[in-house]
Design a protein around this motif. Sequence first.
Motif, PDB file in Angstrom:
ATOM      1  N   VAL A  21     -50.300 -22.259 -86.057  1.00 17.59           N
ATOM      2  CA  VAL A  21     -51.741 -21.975 -86.036  1.00 17.59           C
ATOM      3  C   VAL A  21     -51.982 -20.474 -85.973  1.00 17.59           C
ATOM      4  CG1 VAL A  21     -53.840 -22.173 -84.636  1.00 17.59           C
ATOM      5  CG2 VAL A  21     -52.423 -24.187 -85.056  1.00 17.59           C
ATOM      6  N   HIS A  22     -51.262 -19.777 -85.107  1.00 18.21           N
ATOM      7  CA  HIS A  22     -51.449 -18.330 -84.980  1.00 18.21           C
ATOM      8  C   HIS A  22     -51.025 -17.602 -86.258  1.00 18.21           C
ATOM      9  CE1 HIS A  22     -52.605 -18.786 -80.884  1.00 18.21           C
ATOM     10  NE2 HIS A  22     -51.408 -19.151 -80.452  1.00 18.21           N
ATOM     11  N   VAL A  23     -49.934 -18.047 -86.874  1.00 19.35           N
ATOM     12  CA  VAL A  23     -49.464 -17.411 -88.108  1.00 19.35           C
ATOM     13  C   VAL A  23     -50.489 -17.607 -89.228  1.00 19.35           C
ATOM     14  CG1 VAL A  23     -47.739 -17.556 -89.943  1.00 19.35           C
ATOM     15  CG2 VAL A  23     -47.013 -17.473 -87.548  1.00 19.35           C
ATOM     16  N   THR A  24     -51.039 -18.801 -89.323  1.00 24.12           N
ATOM     17  CA  THR A  24     -52.049 -19.066 -90.354  1.00 24.12           C
ATOM     18  C   THR A  24     -53.260 -18.151 -90.174  1.00 24.12           C
ATOM     19  OG1 THR A  24     -51.365 -21.372 -90.582  1.00 24.12           O
ATOM     20  CG2 THR A  24     -53.584 -20.818 -91.315  1.00 24.12           C
ATOM     21  N   ARG A  25     -53.722 -18.001 -88.951  1.00 17.49           N
ATOM     22  CA  ARG A  25     -54.858 -17.113 -88.692  1.00 17.49           C
ATOM     23  C   ARG A  25     -54.514 -15.665 -89.016  1.00 17.49           C
ATOM     24  NH1 ARG A  25     -56.380 -19.752 -82.840  1.00 17.49           N
ATOM     25  NH2 ARG A  25     -57.665 -21.491 -83.601  1.00 17.49           N
ATOM     26  N   LEU A  26     -53.298 -15.252 -88.674  1.00 20.70           N
ATOM     27  CA  LEU A  26     -52.881 -13.881 -88.967  1.00 20.70           C
ATOM     28  C   LEU A  26     -52.830 -13.619 -90.470  1.00 20.70           C
ATOM     29  CD1 LEU A  26     -50.053 -13.291 -86.330  1.00 20.70           C
ATOM     30  CD2 LEU A  26     -52.202 -12.018 -86.527  1.00 20.70           C
ATOM     31  N   ARG A  27     -52.331 -14.577 -91.236  1.00 19.28           N
ATOM     32  CA  ARG A  27     -52.275 -14.404 -92.686  1.00 19.28           C
ATOM     33  C   ARG A  27     -53.669 -14.133 -93.248  1.00 19.28           C
ATOM     34  NH1 ARG A  27     -48.039 -19.299 -93.379  1.00 19.28           N
ATOM     35  NH2 ARG A  27     -46.129 -18.069 -93.685  1.00 19.28           N
ATOM     36  N   GLY A  28     -54.667 -14.878 -92.745  1.00 20.87           N
ATOM     37  CA  GLY A  28     -56.027 -14.672 -93.214  1.00 20.87           C
ATOM     38  C   GLY A  28     -56.557 -13.306 -92.853  1.00 20.87           C
ATOM     39  N   LYS A  29     -56.185 -12.806 -91.670  1.00 15.90           N
ATOM     40  CA  LYS A  29     -56.689 -11.506 -91.227  1.00 15.90           C
ATOM     41  C   LYS A  29     -55.952 -10.339 -91.880  1.00 15.90           C
ATOM     42  CE  LYS A  29     -58.408 -13.350 -86.868  1.00 15.90           C
ATOM     43  NZ  LYS A  29     -58.426 -13.308 -85.388  1.00 15.90           N
ATOM     44  N   LEU A  30     -54.684 -10.530 -92.229  1.00 18.38           N
ATOM     45  CA  LEU A  30     -53.928  -9.475 -92.900  1.00 18.38           C
ATOM     46  C   LEU A  30     -54.282  -9.362 -94.380  1.00 18.38           C
ATOM     47  CD1 LEU A  30     -50.378 -10.081 -91.355  1.00 18.38           C
ATOM     48  CD2 LEU A  30     -51.957  -8.227 -90.798  1.00 18.38           C
ATOM     49  N   ALA A  31     -54.698 -10.471 -94.987  1.00 21.46           N
ATOM     50  CA  ALA A  31     -55.042 -10.465 -96.416  1.00 21.46           C
ATOM     51  C   ALA A  31     -56.347  -9.687 -96.631  1.00 21.46           C
ATOM     52  CB  ALA A  31     -55.195 -11.903 -96.906  1.00 21.46           C
ATOM     53  N   PRO A  32     -56.507  -9.082 -97.829  1.00 22.63           N
ATOM     54  CA  PRO A  32     -55.585  -9.105 -98.971  1.00 22.63           C
ATOM     55  C   PRO A  32     -54.681  -7.882 -99.051  1.00 22.63           C
ATOM     56  CG  PRO A  32     -57.684  -8.237 -99.665  1.00 22.63           C
ATOM     57  CD  PRO A  32     -57.822  -8.514 -98.189  1.00 22.63           C
ATOM     58  N   ASP A  33     -54.892  -6.895 -98.178  1.00 29.36           N
ATOM     59  CA  ASP A  33     -54.214  -5.613 -98.358  1.00 29.36           C
ATOM     60  C   ASP A  33     -53.158  -5.310 -97.306  1.00 29.36           C
ATOM     61  OD1 ASP A  33     -56.278  -5.598 -96.573  1.00 29.36           O
ATOM     62  OD2 ASP A  33     -57.065  -3.639 -97.110  1.00 29.36           O
ATOM     63  N   GLY A  34     -52.835  -6.280 -96.465  1.00 33.31           N
ATOM     64  CA  GLY A  34     -51.809  -6.067 -95.457  1.00 33.31           C
ATOM     65  C   GLY A  34     -50.498  -6.728 -95.826  1.00 33.31           C
ATOM     66  N   PRO A  35     -49.463  -6.532 -95.010  1.00 30.95           N
ATOM     67  CA  PRO A  35     -48.171  -7.180 -95.283  1.00 30.95           C
ATOM     68  C   PRO A  35     -48.276  -8.690 -95.130  1.00 30.95           C
ATOM     69  CG  PRO A  35     -48.145  -6.108 -93.138  1.00 30.95           C
ATOM     70  CD  PRO A  35     -49.421  -5.696 -93.802  1.00 30.95           C
ATOM     71  N   GLY A  36     -47.491  -9.407 -95.907  1.00 33.85           N
ATOM     72  CA  GLY A  36     -47.509 -10.858 -95.847  1.00 33.85           C
ATOM     73  C   GLY A  36     -46.550 -11.393 -94.802  1.00 33.85           C
TER      74      GLY A  36
END
Length: 221
Positions: free
Chosen positions: A192-207
């Motif tokens: 759950v935390h990783v999924t939320r982080l992916r949304g917050k890092l996108a689109p210009d942050g590291p994957g």
Amino acid sequence: MRILLIEDDAALARSIAALLRAGGNAVDHVATGEDALSVVAGEPYALVILDVGLPGIDGFTVLETLRRRGERVPVLMLTARDALDDRVRGLDLGADDYLRKPFEPEELEARVRALGRRRGGDPLPVLSVGTLTINRSTGDADIAGRALDLRRRERAVLEALATRAGRVVPRELLIGEVFGFDEPVGGNAIEVHVTRLRGKLAPDGPGIRTVRGVGYMLDAG
């Protein structure tokens, strides 16, 4: 970080644990030296905060036993004593830092951060991975100047991944760094935390990549 707090003063222990958890750390608490020696043997702690004046086995004996076992975890000692001999004894036994009671919360937080960076081999308070910047002193993070609104555990997961950018971080290690042993952990809590982080890092942050059956990896950029 996963921190073990060894303090017999229940009120003080609650306040220290709350302070450190608010900073994104997972905190386990025990009140005796006997319990401390048992717990440390089975958990990968990043830091031990150790009160000198424990009932039964005192803090000096706990520290001496840990070092004799070969435990290299950083130890921050807390003491109400002001004697120079006591401070020298603790440092000679292998303590990494010393803090005299009463202390200001800000000083405890700063010493914890410094010991955490030393253990990770990175003495700098600012961590950068591609466009991602994490200020470990303030807890702030941004992507190329765009501030990230992170919850406490999201910040803990992100920092754990960022300090190991380009390497696979096992799921069990993330759980150990983010949750204390008295905190409930759902079966998909890290996901759950990783999924939320992916949304917050996108689109210009590291994957964040999933390594199936193992854990996660933050792209080094």
